[in-house]
Write a protein that holds these residues in place. Structure first.
Motif, PDB file in Angstrom:
ATOM      1  N   ARG A 105       0.821  -1.217   0.000  1.00  0.00           N
ATOM      2  CA  ARG A 105       0.000   0.000   0.000  1.00  0.00           C
ATOM      3  C   ARG A 105       0.853   1.264   0.000  1.00  0.00           C
ATOM      4  NH1 ARG A 105      -1.245   2.778   4.421  1.00  0.00           N
ATOM      5  NH2 ARG A 105      -0.809   1.000   5.804  1.00  0.00           N
ATOM      6  N   ILE A 106       1.917   1.268   0.787  1.00  0.00           N
ATOM      7  CA  ILE A 106       2.734   2.480   0.937  1.00  0.00           C
ATOM      8  C   ILE A 106       3.625   2.713  -0.275  1.00  0.00           C
ATOM      9  CG2 ILE A 106       4.578   3.536   2.312  1.00  0.00           C
ATOM     10  CD1 ILE A 106       3.361   1.926   4.714  1.00  0.00           C
ATOM     11  N   THR A 107       4.240   1.642  -0.783  1.00  0.00           N
ATOM     12  CA  THR A 107       5.200   1.800  -1.881  1.00  0.00           C
ATOM     13  C   THR A 107       4.543   1.800  -3.251  1.00  0.00           C
ATOM     14  OG1 THR A 107       5.590  -0.584  -2.138  1.00  0.00           O
ATOM     15  CG2 THR A 107       6.954   0.606  -0.520  1.00  0.00           C
ATOM     16  N   GLY A 108       3.372   1.178  -3.370  1.00  0.00           N
ATOM     17  CA  GLY A 108       2.744   1.051  -4.681  1.00  0.00           C
ATOM     18  C   GLY A 108       3.449   0.074  -5.590  1.00  0.00           C
ATOM     19  N   LEU A 109       4.330  -0.758  -5.031  1.00  0.00           N
ATOM     20  CA  LEU A 109       5.069  -1.739  -5.828  1.00  0.00           C
ATOM     21  C   LEU A 109       4.290  -3.052  -5.856  1.00  0.00           C
ATOM     22  CD1 LEU A 109       8.662  -0.982  -4.495  1.00  0.00           C
ATOM     23  CD2 LEU A 109       7.765  -0.424  -6.772  1.00  0.00           C
ATOM     24  N   ASP A 110       3.786  -3.410  -7.022  1.00  0.00           N
ATOM     25  CA  ASP A 110       2.903  -4.574  -7.132  1.00  0.00           C
ATOM     26  C   ASP A 110       3.604  -5.893  -6.855  1.00  0.00           C
ATOM     27  OD1 ASP A 110       0.699  -3.032  -7.654  1.00  0.00           O
ATOM     28  OD2 ASP A 110       0.917  -3.138  -9.837  1.00  0.00           O
ATOM     29  N   VAL A 111       4.935  -5.908  -6.936  1.00  0.00           N
ATOM     30  CA  VAL A 111       5.649  -7.169  -6.649  1.00  0.00           C
ATOM     31  C   VAL A 111       5.423  -7.612  -5.215  1.00  0.00           C
ATOM     32  CG1 VAL A 111       7.439  -6.831  -8.391  1.00  0.00           C
ATOM     33  CG2 VAL A 111       7.754  -5.883  -6.094  1.00  0.00           C
ATOM     34  N   ARG A 165      13.022  -6.846   1.079  1.00  0.00           N
ATOM     35  CA  ARG A 165      12.651  -7.996   0.245  1.00  0.00           C
ATOM     36  C   ARG A 165      11.904  -7.526  -0.999  1.00  0.00           C
ATOM     37  NH1 ARG A 165       8.743 -12.829   2.534  1.00  0.00           N
ATOM     38  NH2 ARG A 165       9.299 -14.480   1.054  1.00  0.00           N
ATOM     39  N   VAL A 166      11.003  -6.555  -0.824  1.00  0.00           N
ATOM     40  CA  VAL A 166      10.234  -6.012  -1.941  1.00  0.00           C
ATOM     41  C   VAL A 166      11.137  -5.225  -2.894  1.00  0.00           C
ATOM     42  CG1 VAL A 166       8.426  -4.353  -2.536  1.00  0.00           C
ATOM     43  CG2 VAL A 166       8.052  -5.998  -0.700  1.00  0.00           C
ATOM     44  N   GLN A 167      12.120  -4.514  -2.364  1.00  0.00           N
ATOM     45  CA  GLN A 167      13.036  -3.742  -3.209  1.00  0.00           C
ATOM     46  C   GLN A 167      13.730  -4.644  -4.229  1.00  0.00           C
ATOM     47  OE1 GLN A 167      15.502  -2.225  -0.108  1.00  0.00           O
ATOM     48  NE2 GLN A 167      14.278  -0.368   0.237  1.00  0.00           N
ATOM     49  N   PHE A 168      14.253  -5.756  -3.759  1.00  0.00           N
ATOM     50  CA  PHE A 168      14.971  -6.652  -4.664  1.00  0.00           C
ATOM     51  C   PHE A 168      14.021  -7.355  -5.626  1.00  0.00           C
ATOM     52  CE2 PHE A 168      18.338  -5.882  -1.687  1.00  0.00           C
ATOM     53  CZ  PHE A 168      19.506  -6.055  -2.420  1.00  0.00           C
ATOM     54  N   ALA A 169      12.772  -7.542  -5.219  1.00  0.00           N
ATOM     55  CA  ALA A 169      11.780  -8.115  -6.132  1.00  0.00           C
ATOM     56  C   ALA A 169      11.386  -7.098  -7.198  1.00  0.00           C
ATOM     57  CB  ALA A 169      10.548  -8.572  -5.353  1.00  0.00           C
ATOM     58  N   ALA A 170      11.301  -5.821  -6.816  1.00  0.00           N
ATOM     59  CA  ALA A 170      10.937  -4.770  -7.762  1.00  0.00           C
ATOM     60  C   ALA A 170      12.067  -4.483  -8.740  1.00  0.00           C
ATOM     61  CB  ALA A 170      10.570  -3.495  -7.010  1.00  0.00           C
ATOM     62  N   ALA A 171      13.301  -4.742  -8.317  1.00  0.00           N
ATOM     63  CA  ALA A 171      14.477  -4.498  -9.165  1.00  0.00           C
ATOM     64  C   ALA A 171      15.294  -5.777  -9.248  1.00  0.00           C
ATOM     65  CB  ALA A 171      15.309  -3.357  -8.576  1.00  0.00           C
ATOM     66  N   PRO A 172      14.847  -6.757 -10.029  1.00  0.00           N
ATOM     67  CA  PRO A 172      15.547  -8.044 -10.081  1.00  0.00           C
ATOM     68  C   PRO A 172      16.978  -7.939 -10.585  1.00  0.00           C
ATOM     69  CG  PRO A 172      13.842  -7.900 -11.780  1.00  0.00           C
ATOM     70  CD  PRO A 172      13.636  -6.741 -10.863  1.00  0.00           C
ATOM     71  N   SER A 190      31.680   5.296  -3.673  1.00  0.00           N
ATOM     72  CA  SER A 190      30.632   6.319  -3.699  1.00  0.00           C
ATOM     73  C   SER A 190      29.315   5.731  -4.191  1.00  0.00           C
ATOM     74  CB  SER A 190      31.052   7.485  -4.594  1.00  0.00           C
ATOM     75  OG  SER A 190      30.039   8.455  -4.691  1.00  0.00           O
ATOM     76  N   HIS A 191      29.387   4.916  -5.243  1.00  0.00           N
ATOM     77  CA  HIS A 191      28.172   4.331  -5.812  1.00  0.00           C
ATOM     78  C   HIS A 191      27.517   3.367  -4.830  1.00  0.00           C
ATOM     79  CE1 HIS A 191      25.369   2.865  -8.789  1.00  0.00           C
ATOM     80  NE2 HIS A 191      25.761   1.629  -8.564  1.00  0.00           N
ATOM     81  N   LEU A 192      28.309   2.504  -4.197  1.00  0.00           N
ATOM     82  CA  LEU A 192      27.754   1.545  -3.253  1.00  0.00           C
ATOM     83  C   LEU A 192      27.174   2.248  -2.025  1.00  0.00           C
ATOM     84  CD1 LEU A 192      30.476  -1.240  -3.488  1.00  0.00           C
ATOM     85  CD2 LEU A 192      28.091  -1.442  -4.200  1.00  0.00           C
ATOM     86  N   THR A 193      27.809   3.322  -1.598  1.00  0.00           N
ATOM     87  CA  THR A 193      27.279   4.109  -0.491  1.00  0.00           C
ATOM     88  C   THR A 193      25.907   4.677  -0.845  1.00  0.00           C
ATOM     89  OG1 THR A 193      29.493   4.706   0.288  1.00  0.00           O
ATOM     90  CG2 THR A 193      27.672   6.126   0.983  1.00  0.00           C
ATOM     91  N   ALA A 194      25.777   5.189  -2.069  1.00  0.00           N
ATOM     92  CA  ALA A 194      24.500   5.758  -2.510  1.00  0.00           C
ATOM     93  C   ALA A 194      23.415   4.685  -2.570  1.00  0.00           C
ATOM     94  CB  ALA A 194      24.666   6.416  -3.878  1.00  0.00           C
ATOM     95  N   VAL A 195      23.757   3.505  -3.077  1.00  0.00           N
ATOM     96  CA  VAL A 195      22.772   2.428  -3.185  1.00  0.00           C
ATOM     97  C   VAL A 195      22.303   1.987  -1.800  1.00  0.00           C
ATOM     98  CG1 VAL A 195      22.397   0.043  -3.916  1.00  0.00           C
ATOM     99  CG2 VAL A 195      23.639   1.608  -5.404  1.00  0.00           C
ATOM    100  N   MET A 196      23.244   1.796  -0.870  1.00  0.00           N
ATOM    101  CA  MET A 196      22.856   1.378   0.475  1.00  0.00           C
ATOM    102  C   MET A 196      22.038   2.461   1.177  1.00  0.00           C
ATOM    103  SD  MET A 196      23.820  -1.646   0.592  1.00  0.00           S
ATOM    104  CE  MET A 196      23.247  -1.877   2.273  1.00  0.00           C
ATOM    105  N   SER A 197      22.380   3.721   0.944  1.00  0.00           N
ATOM    106  CA  SER A 197      21.596   4.811   1.528  1.00  0.00           C
ATOM    107  C   SER A 197      20.174   4.795   0.990  1.00  0.00           C
ATOM    108  CB  SER A 197      22.258   6.158   1.221  1.00  0.00           C
ATOM    109  OG  SER A 197      23.526   6.254   1.824  1.00  0.00           O
ATOM    110  N   LEU A 198      20.037   4.554  -0.296  1.00  0.00           N
ATOM    111  CA  LEU A 198      18.715   4.474  -0.915  1.00  0.00           C
ATOM    112  C   LEU A 198      17.896   3.351  -0.292  1.00  0.00           C
ATOM    113  CD1 LEU A 198      16.639   5.048  -3.255  1.00  0.00           C
ATOM    114  CD2 LEU A 198      17.912   3.285  -4.545  1.00  0.00           C
ATOM    115  N   LEU A 199      18.466   2.152  -0.195  1.00  0.00           N
ATOM    116  CA  LEU A 199      17.726   0.995   0.296  1.00  0.00           C
ATOM    117  C   LEU A 199      17.311   1.168   1.757  1.00  0.00           C
ATOM    118  CD1 LEU A 199      19.797  -1.934  -1.296  1.00  0.00           C
ATOM    119  CD2 LEU A 199      17.751  -0.811  -2.194  1.00  0.00           C
TER     120      LEU A 199
END
Length: 368
Positions: free
Chosen positions: A55-61, A187-194, A259-268
């Protein structure tokens, strides 16, 4: 013995897992009936949390997570799962190291070194195993012959969740649901972005290979930094900062990868926190109390624990929660959750570290 076989001995993963299991502090006292009730409660609340994440994310996965696994584990099992994930991530790096240092390594040296490294890793995992509430672990599924479901597994560490709810005098059902909301979001993040697991594995591999390739100069730089710190007082505040550690990485490719990995972990982490914060008292009746007491606990750590957390990089991880949370909130406020969800479409849509701190630049780059 070929390079791959010798590489497998450079870290004794079984010893790491057994050392962590042996040294992990005992969890809270639970009778067999109480333990069964906790496991049943966590499994039920983990399932219930998915609908809220949807409901909150709107991610159908979020409606179908059958390609991954939910496990309620103890501290030893959490440590074992992490050694399995680390082994997958580190295998290409260790093989590359063996190939580069073939003339310097012997099977005996690899075995002895692997035992030492395995014991050290086990010590770290023992410390962490009593503090982690949950974790989405996607990497061990990539191991040859792995029985882990294709998309990985979500681990909820039952004794740690019970310990915190007792320590902070929290309503158990409310706190457990609150924790599940954060972890199920991963868990949903990785399902939404396989594509995300492969992307992270590739980035970690490239960084590690670069570090191995520059091992001699890296060791020289590390020695220089250690020497410069020698005369300091040794307090937690004197540990190298993120900037000091990055000073060791003079290669532009190494800095870019970090820098890239830091940004990805911050996002997740930030995204998962935003989902938790979107929950109100209609879902978790005591949510305000949970947030207040949990925040107070994080602010009142003793000097020894602060030192250890900084040494292991856990303070940097806490900054990732805060920085990523600010980024996600800004973007959602500006363009809505549907606009933010563009981030899961491909690696080119991931924010840079600069964009994490200036979210409007990511919004502009996405054409939103």
């Amino acid at each position: 013995m070929d390079a791959s076989q010798m590489a497998s001995q450079l870290i004794n993963w079984d010893l790491a897992a057994s050392t962590a299991a042996r040294l992990a502090p005992p969890g809270p006292a639970l009778s067999p009936a109480e333990a069964r009730d906790v496991v049943e409660s966590l499994r039920r609340l983990a399932d219930a949390s998915v609908a809220h994440v949807h409901r909150i994310t709107g991610l159908d996965v979020a409606a179908d997570l059958r390609d991954s696994q939910l496990l309620i584990v103890d501290r030893a099992s959490w440590a074992k799962a992490n050694t399995q994930g680390f082994e997958v991530m580190m295998d290409p790096v260790l093989t590359h190291l063996v190939e580069k240092r073939a003339s310097e390594l012997t099977p005996t040296a690899a075995k002895v070194g692997g035992a030492i490294t395995g014991a050290q890793l086990g010590l770290i995992l023992a410390y962490l195993s009593s503090r982690v509430l949950g974790q989405y672990e996607p990497f061990s599924a990539l191991a040859p012959g792995s029985t882990v479901p294709p998309a990985g597994r979500l681990l909820l560490v039952a004794p740690n969740i019970v310990h915190i709810e007792r320590e902070l005098v929290l309503e158990p059902e409310d706190f457990r649901l609150w924790v599940c909301l954060h972890e199920q979001t991963h868990r949903v993040q990785f399902a939404a972005a396989p594509w995300l697991r492969g992307h992270m594995t590739e980035q970690i591999g490239q960084l590690s290979e670069s570090l191995v390739g520059n091992m001699d100069s890296l060791m020289e730089r590390a020695t220089a930094v250690a020497k410069s710190l020698r005369d300091r007082t040794g307090s937690a505040s004197d540990l190298p900062s993120k900037g000091a550690i990055l000073d060791l990485l003079q290669d532009p490719a190494e800095r870019a990868a970090i820098s890239h990995l830091t940004a990805v972990m911050s996002l997740l982490e930030g995204h998962a926190n935003v989902v938790m914060d979107a929950i109100d008292a209609s879902v978790v009746p005591t949510v305000k109390t949970i947030r207040q007491r949990f925040q107070q606990r994080n602010e009142n750590r003793g000097p020894l624990e602060t030192f250890i957390r900084r040494l292991l990089g856990l303070e940097a991880k806490m900054r990732q929660y805060t920085d990523g949370q600010k980024f996600v909130r800004h973007v959602v406020d500006a363009v809505g959750m549907a606009g933010f969800n563009r981030v899961w479409e491909g690696p080119e849509n991931l924010p840079t570290e600069e964009e994490i701190h200036a979210p409007e630049t990511w919004v502009s780059r996405m054409g939103l």
